[in-house]
Scaffold this motif. Sequence first.
Motif, PDB file in Angstrom:
ATOM      1  N   ILE A 165       0.844  -1.198   0.000  1.00  0.00           N
ATOM      2  CA  ILE A 165       0.000   0.000   0.000  1.00  0.00           C
ATOM      3  C   ILE A 165       0.879   1.248   0.000  1.00  0.00           C
ATOM      4  CG2 ILE A 165      -1.681   1.340   1.314  1.00  0.00           C
ATOM      5  CD1 ILE A 165      -2.881  -1.112  -0.010  1.00  0.00           C
ATOM      6  N   GLY A 166       1.973   1.187   0.763  1.00  0.00           N
ATOM      7  CA  GLY A 166       2.894   2.314   0.805  1.00  0.00           C
ATOM      8  C   GLY A 166       3.493   2.602  -0.564  1.00  0.00           C
ATOM      9  N   LEU A 167       3.894   1.558  -1.280  1.00  0.00           N
ATOM     10  CA  LEU A 167       4.488   1.730  -2.606  1.00  0.00           C
ATOM     11  C   LEU A 167       3.541   2.444  -3.567  1.00  0.00           C
ATOM     12  CD1 LEU A 167       6.294  -1.699  -3.170  1.00  0.00           C
ATOM     13  CD2 LEU A 167       7.371   0.534  -2.838  1.00  0.00           C
ATOM     14  N   GLN A 168       2.266   2.073  -3.510  1.00  0.00           N
ATOM     15  CA  GLN A 168       1.337   2.709  -4.446  1.00  0.00           C
ATOM     16  C   GLN A 168       0.849   4.057  -3.932  1.00  0.00           C
ATOM     17  OE1 GLN A 168      -2.537   2.536  -4.471  1.00  0.00           O
ATOM     18  NE2 GLN A 168      -2.338   2.484  -2.265  1.00  0.00           N
ATOM     19  N   ASN A 169       1.108   4.367  -2.652  1.00  0.00           N
ATOM     20  CA  ASN A 169       0.754   5.687  -2.136  1.00  0.00           C
ATOM     21  C   ASN A 169       1.726   6.764  -2.611  1.00  0.00           C
ATOM     22  OD1 ASN A 169      -1.533   4.964  -0.783  1.00  0.00           O
ATOM     23  ND2 ASN A 169      -0.673   5.084   1.265  1.00  0.00           N
ATOM     24  N   PHE A 170       2.952   6.359  -2.939  1.00  0.00           N
ATOM     25  CA  PHE A 170       3.948   7.336  -3.384  1.00  0.00           C
ATOM     26  C   PHE A 170       3.482   8.071  -4.640  1.00  0.00           C
ATOM     27  CE2 PHE A 170       7.769   8.662  -5.665  1.00  0.00           C
ATOM     28  CZ  PHE A 170       8.438   9.372  -4.677  1.00  0.00           C
ATOM     29  N   PRO A 171       3.113   7.344  -5.696  1.00  0.00           N
ATOM     30  CA  PRO A 171       2.619   8.060  -6.876  1.00  0.00           C
ATOM     31  C   PRO A 171       1.306   8.786  -6.634  1.00  0.00           C
ATOM     32  CG  PRO A 171       2.372   5.686  -7.162  1.00  0.00           C
ATOM     33  CD  PRO A 171       3.227   5.892  -5.949  1.00  0.00           C
ATOM     34  N   GLU A 172       0.486   8.278  -5.709  1.00  0.00           N
ATOM     35  CA  GLU A 172      -0.783   8.945  -5.422  1.00  0.00           C
ATOM     36  C   GLU A 172      -0.545  10.321  -4.807  1.00  0.00           C
ATOM     37  OE1 GLU A 172      -3.247   6.485  -3.044  1.00  0.00           O
ATOM     38  OE2 GLU A 172      -3.764   5.118  -4.675  1.00  0.00           O
ATOM     39  N   GLY A 173       0.433  10.407  -3.900  1.00  0.00           N
ATOM     40  CA  GLY A 173       0.751  11.701  -3.304  1.00  0.00           C
ATOM     41  C   GLY A 173       1.182  12.693  -4.362  1.00  0.00           C
ATOM     42  N   ALA A 174       2.007  12.224  -5.294  1.00  0.00           N
ATOM     43  CA  ALA A 174       2.462  13.089  -6.386  1.00  0.00           C
ATOM     44  C   ALA A 174       1.305  13.454  -7.306  1.00  0.00           C
ATOM     45  CB  ALA A 174       3.558  12.383  -7.179  1.00  0.00           C
ATOM     46  N   ALA A 175       0.380  12.524  -7.503  1.00  0.00           N
ATOM     47  CA  ALA A 175      -0.748  12.748  -8.405  1.00  0.00           C
ATOM     48  C   ALA A 175      -1.709  13.802  -7.872  1.00  0.00           C
ATOM     49  CB  ALA A 175      -1.502  11.447  -8.643  1.00  0.00           C
ATOM     50  N   VAL A 176      -1.608  14.116  -6.578  1.00  0.00           N
ATOM     51  CA  VAL A 176      -2.432  15.178  -6.007  1.00  0.00           C
ATOM     52  C   VAL A 176      -1.671  16.499  -5.995  1.00  0.00           C
ATOM     53  CG1 VAL A 176      -3.657  16.001  -3.963  1.00  0.00           C
ATOM     54  CG2 VAL A 176      -3.722  13.580  -4.557  1.00  0.00           C
ATOM     55  N   SER A 177      -0.453  16.491  -5.446  1.00  0.00           N
ATOM     56  CA  SER A 177       0.274  17.745  -5.233  1.00  0.00           C
ATOM     57  C   SER A 177       0.738  18.409  -6.529  1.00  0.00           C
ATOM     58  CB  SER A 177       1.480  17.500  -4.317  1.00  0.00           C
ATOM     59  OG  SER A 177       2.418  16.626  -4.922  1.00  0.00           O
ATOM     60  N   ILE A 178       1.236  17.620  -7.475  1.00  0.00           N
ATOM     61  CA  ILE A 178       1.777  18.225  -8.701  1.00  0.00           C
ATOM     62  C   ILE A 178       0.692  18.893  -9.549  1.00  0.00           C
ATOM     63  CG2 ILE A 178       2.955  17.725 -10.875  1.00  0.00           C
ATOM     64  CD1 ILE A 178       4.695  15.728  -9.358  1.00  0.00           C
ATOM     65  N   PRO A 179      -0.485  18.263  -9.760  1.00  0.00           N
ATOM     66  CA  PRO A 179      -1.545  18.971 -10.496  1.00  0.00           C
ATOM     67  C   PRO A 179      -1.982  20.257  -9.795  1.00  0.00           C
ATOM     68  CG  PRO A 179      -1.977  16.628 -10.498  1.00  0.00           C
ATOM     69  CD  PRO A 179      -0.833  16.844  -9.541  1.00  0.00           C
ATOM     70  N   LEU A 180      -1.980  20.257  -8.456  1.00  0.00           N
ATOM     71  CA  LEU A 180      -2.344  21.467  -7.730  1.00  0.00           C
ATOM     72  C   LEU A 180      -1.323  22.570  -7.974  1.00  0.00           C
ATOM     73  CD1 LEU A 180      -3.603  20.073  -4.287  1.00  0.00           C
ATOM     74  CD2 LEU A 180      -4.965  20.953  -6.183  1.00  0.00           C
TER      75      LEU A 180
END
Length: 273
Positions: A165-180
Motif C-alpha cells: 500500500i505504501g508503494l502505491q501511495n507514493f505516486p498517489e501523493g504526487a498525483a495530487v500535489s503536482i496537479p495542484l
Amino acid sequence: MTFFEQFTPIQQALIGTLFTYSVTALGAALVFFFKSINKTVLNGMLGFAAGVMIAASFWSLLAPGIAMAEELGQVAWLTASIGFLLGGGFLYAVDKILPHLHLGLDTSQAEGVKTTWQRSVLLVLAITLHNIPEGLAVGVAFGAAASGSITGATIAGAIALAIGIGLQNFPEGAAVSIPLRREGFSRTKAFLYGQASGIVEPIAGVLGAMAVIYVRPILPYALAFAAGAMIYVVIEELIPEAQREEGGSKTDVATIGAMIGFSVMMILDVALG
C-alpha cells in the motif's frame, strides 16, 4: 521477537498506516522538484496502484478471510460474498455523499452532494476517499494476524500489505500535489494538500484493527469488506482515470503498470506472508 511483535495489534496497525501515510507525504513532496507530471507517467502510476490493490485484495484479504470463515464453521463463499459486496456498497454510498472531484475534470463534474468548496479541496477528497479502504485493509490485516489462528494471516503478511500500500501511495501523493502546483498553488500549499489525503489511513487502520480484535466473529466479513472497498476504488476510479482521454500506447502504459503492481504485491505477500 520481531520489531512488530513487541507492540499490541492496534499499535501495529497504527505504525503500519503511519508508514503508508508517510509514503504519501513523500510522493507529495515531489512537488518541490516538479511543476507538472507527464500524462503517460501518471497513467503508469495509476495502473501500478490498481495492480497493487487488486493483488492485495485477494492475497492479503479475501484468501485469509475465506480460510477463517471455514475455521469458524461459516459458509465461506457466503461470508466472503456478503463482506465483499458490503465493502463495495459502503464506498458507493460514500462516493454519492462526499463531495469530490477526480483529476483532469472540470469543477462542474464534481461528484457527491453539491457544494461550494474549492476545487483543491474536492481533488484532495477524491484521493482521501480511496485511502479509507487502504487504511482499513492494513488495520484489519494486523487484527487478523493477532488472532493467531488464521491460515495465511500473519504479521509478516500484514507488513507486506503495508509495504505494498505504501508503494502505491507514493505516486498517489504526487498525483495530487503536482496537479495542484500546475493550477497555481504554491509548492508548500500543494504539498500540504497532497499529504493531507493520506491522513485518513491511520484513522481507518486503527478502527479496523479495533473492530476485528474486539468482535472476532466479524473478522472474515471485515477482510472481505476491505477487499470489496479496494476493488470498488480500482474499478470506479483508478482504471478510468488511467485510461481517460488518451489512447494507444499511452494507455498501454497503465496496463503494464497494473501488471507490474500486481506482481510486486503478489511477490511481497507470498514471499513475506
